[in-house]
Design an enzyme around this catalytic site. Structure first.
Site, PDB file in Angstrom:
ATOM      1  CG  ASP A  24      -1.400   1.250   1.458  1.00 24.34           C
ATOM      2  OD1 ASP A  24      -3.110   1.258   0.845  1.00 24.34           O
ATOM      3  OD2 ASP A  24      -1.667   2.451   1.910  1.00 24.34           O
TER       4      ASP A  24
ATOM      5  CE1 TYR B 274       1.125   8.180   2.765  1.00 22.67           C
ATOM      6  CE2 TYR B 274       1.209   5.894   1.457  1.00 22.67           C
ATOM      7  CZ  TYR B 274       1.168   6.627   2.313  1.00 22.67           C
ATOM      8  OH  TYR B 274      -0.134   6.111   2.956  1.00 22.67           O
TER       9      TYR B 274
END
Length: 303
Positions: free
Chosen positions: A26, A31
């Protein structure tokens, strides 16, 4: 920490995960500003052909807010999916979720864009995160007969408020939509920011102490005591007990985990092997005051 820590460290984590049988990752473009996906993409490419792409389930989440502003728009969805495909070095994503909702954007504008990507074959499964129950129901109906993913904070511990702005814990009305429409429930922060891994909210040195304090309630303390009691009696890690409770619910439920060490990773895998009795499951639910989560269908369940 992918994209922030040394890449060799990230690769060792991924190696340990894959070595234990892990096959779902995931991630999200936000990020480390996409660097996390680049690390994962290079690592995945190096696994082939021994471990083909088809053996993996790769999930990316798009449209995370920026400076507090919503980015839930068709052009952002398309652009971020394209970027994830490029960074992850793949022709398709097994699932794409919206990181947040924007109630001002009509559901059909979102579903039309996602279904377009699905029809092209670049996205195989669709989902949303942190939506109200009503909007979730509308989304599920709009993409039927596909089985969408509903992603929320979900664990044995219930937080006192949003963990991050505009995020939601699973509530009874959301669970009703999940059950009635047979959705896949993805539970993030499945160990309550380490609440069930033994992290102490009284320790003022913890980097996530403010988030951990959201779980510091009498009900959650009671649930943790029962978790640790069962762990001692059954000689397993508390993590395994907490995960088994979650995964034993009569739902199509999946846990999103972020172990910070090889030992935590092994304990997480232990949650798949450890079995709670129905009496233990009920005892945990009573201690936590969780009444809306449907319990295991059989007397003895497998996490």
């Amino acid at each position: 920490m992918f994209g922030i820590e040394e890449e060799a460290v990230s690769r060792s984590r991924l190696d340990a995960y894959a070595g234990g049988g892990g096959r779902t990752i995931d991630t999200a473009p936000m990020y480390a500003d996409g660097l996390g996906e680049e690390v994962i993409g290079r690592w995945l490419a190096d696994q082939r052909p021994a471990v083909p792409r088809e053996d993996w389930q790769i999930i990316s989440k798009v449209c995370h807010p920026e400076d507090g502003r919503s980015r839930v728009r068709p052009d952002v969805i398309r652009a971020e999916v394209a970027g994830s495909l490029r960074r992850l070095r793949t022709d398709y994503l097994d699932a794409v979720l919206l990181h947040r909702d924007d109630p001002d954007v009509p559901v059909n504008a979102i579903t039309d864009t996602l279904l377009e990507l699905h029809d092209r074959g670049t996205v195989r499964q669709l989902g949303v995160s942190n939506w109200s129950a009503g909007r979730l129901a509308d989304f599920a109906d709009a993409v039927a007969p596909l089985k969408p993913i509903a992603s929320y904070q979900f664990s044995l511990a219930v937080p006192t408020g949003p963990i991050w702005p505009d995020t939601r814990h699973v509530t009874a009305d959301v669970l009703e939509v999940v059950v009635e429409r047979g959705l896949c429930l993805q539970g993030w922060t499945a160990l309550a920011r380490g609440w069930f891994a033994g992290r102490n909210p009284d320790d003022r040195t913890g980097i996530d102490r403010k988030l951990l304090l959201l779980f510091d309630t009498p009900a959650n303390r009671a649930a943790r005591e029962v978790v640790f009691s069962i762990a001692r009696k059954r000689d397993v890690a508390p993590i395994a007990v907490a995960l088994s409770w979650m995964l034993s619910a009569s739902l199509d439920v999946h846990a999103v985990l972020a172990p910070r060490s090889a030992e935590q990773l092994r304990e997480c895998f232990g949650g798949l092997e450890f079995t709670l009795t129905s009496a233990e499951w009920a005892e945990l639910s009573r201690a936590a005051g969780v009444t809306s989560v449907p319990g295991p269908a059989s007397e003895r369940v497998r996490g």
